[in-house]
Design a protein around this motif. Structure first.
Motif, short mmCIF file in Angstrom:
data_model
loop_
_atom_site.label_atom_id
_atom_site.label_comp_id
_atom_site.label_asym_id
_atom_site.label_seq_id
_atom_site.Cartn_x
_atom_site.Cartn_y
_atom_site.Cartn_z
N GLU A 243 0.83 -1.21 0.00
CA GLU A 243 0.00 0.00 0.00
C GLU A 243 0.86 1.26 0.00
O GLU A 243 0.51 2.26 -0.63
N LEU A 244 1.98 1.21 0.71
CA LEU A 244 2.87 2.37 0.81
C LEU A 244 3.83 2.47 -0.37
O LEU A 244 4.68 3.35 -0.39
N ARG A 245 3.67 1.56 -1.32
CA ARG A 245 4.50 1.53 -2.53
C ARG A 245 5.99 1.39 -2.20
O ARG A 245 6.83 2.08 -2.77
N CYS A 246 6.27 0.50 -1.25
CA CYS A 246 7.66 0.20 -0.91
C CYS A 246 8.19 -0.80 -1.92
O CYS A 246 7.46 -1.64 -2.44
N ASP A 247 9.48 -0.70 -2.19
CA ASP A 247 10.11 -1.59 -3.16
C ASP A 247 10.51 -2.92 -2.55
O ASP A 247 10.61 -3.93 -3.24
N ARG A 248 10.75 -2.92 -1.25
CA ARG A 248 11.21 -4.12 -0.56
C ARG A 248 10.62 -4.14 0.85
O ARG A 248 10.32 -3.11 1.43
N TYR A 249 10.50 -5.37 1.40
CA TYR A 249 10.11 -5.54 2.80
C TYR A 249 10.97 -6.63 3.40
O TYR A 249 11.18 -7.69 2.80
N ALA A 250 11.48 -6.37 4.60
CA ALA A 250 12.24 -7.37 5.35
C ALA A 250 11.97 -7.16 6.83
O ALA A 250 11.51 -6.10 7.24
N GLU A 251 12.26 -8.17 7.62
CA GLU A 251 12.20 -8.00 9.07
C GLU A 251 13.34 -8.75 9.71
O GLU A 251 13.88 -9.71 9.13
N CYS A 252 13.75 -8.28 10.89
CA CYS A 252 14.92 -8.86 11.54
C CYS A 252 14.93 -8.50 13.03
O CYS A 252 14.09 -7.73 13.50
N SER A 253 15.89 -9.05 13.72
CA SER A 253 16.12 -8.72 15.13
C SER A 253 17.59 -8.36 15.30
O SER A 253 18.47 -9.19 15.09
N ALA A 254 17.84 -7.13 15.69
CA ALA A 254 19.21 -6.69 15.92
C ALA A 254 19.80 -7.34 17.17
O ALA A 254 21.00 -7.55 17.26
#
Length: 194
Positions: free
Chosen positions: A148-159
């Motif tokens: 919806e936000l027109r992002c090119d990529r999505y990822a998730e992680c834990s620092a």
């Protein structure tokens, strides 16, 4: 091979407390050496900005300058980023909702012409804090919002645990590297999930 030094400026936006500084500190620490799982992350400070990373990716070398929105002496809207990284805390739904405002700010400050877009990557931080319950934010929901936000990529992680940090940084490096080419780092449409 191209020997010209290229610098890519990345702006990290997100609500206070969503984990941006810990994320950057973990990236910096991992780029200098691989920490063990029980090693403390040394938190970077605003005076360390920009955070510099030398990247070699797909036979291409370039430097990434990463700026955090908390930097007190530089208002982020005066920067000219090549890529924007939108961050939220997976355990805090308010920070996910706040991304809509941040996305509007990207349009307001960095996109001045018709059809002009800057590559945007959305990243969910504090993956280790995702717990089952009423307010849980599932990956399917965040992927939909990234679209919806027109992002090119999505990822998730834990620092903190290091989970998916290498993959997230690799995807960020790929997007940064693409922004140095004539075609640029924007996708034709849709969102790539890493």
């Amino acid at each position: 091979m191209d020997t010209q030094e290229t610098t890519v400026t990345i702006l990290l936006l997100g609500d206070a407390g969503c984990g941006k500084t810990t994320f950057l500190s973990s990236l910096k620490q991992r780029s200098t050496r691989q920490p063990s799982s029980n090693q403390q992350i040394q938190i970077l400070h605003d005076s360390n900005q920009p955070f510099i990373y030398d990247i070699r990716f797909s036979k291409k070398s370039f430097t990434v300058e990463l700026y955090d929105t908390a930097y007190p002496n530089q208002h982020w809207s005066t920067l000219q980023p090549d890529v924007v990284l939108l961050a939220f805390d997976i355990s805090n739904r308010d920070t996910l909702s706040g991304l809509r405002t941040w996305r509007q700010d990207i349009i307001r400050y960095f996109q001045h012409g018709h059809g002009e877009r800057i590559p945007v990557m959305m990243v969910g931080l504090k993956r280790d804090l995702r717990v089952e319950g009423d307010g849980i934010i599932y990956p399917q929901e965040t992927y939909r919002i990234a679209q919806e936000l027109r992002c090119d990529r999505y990822a998730e992680c834990s620092a903190v645990t290091g989970e998916l940090m290498a993959e997230t940084f690799e995807d960020l490096a790929r997007l940064a590297g693409m922004s140095t080419t004539e075609k640029g780092g924007q996708t034709e449409g849709g969102c790539v999930v890493m």
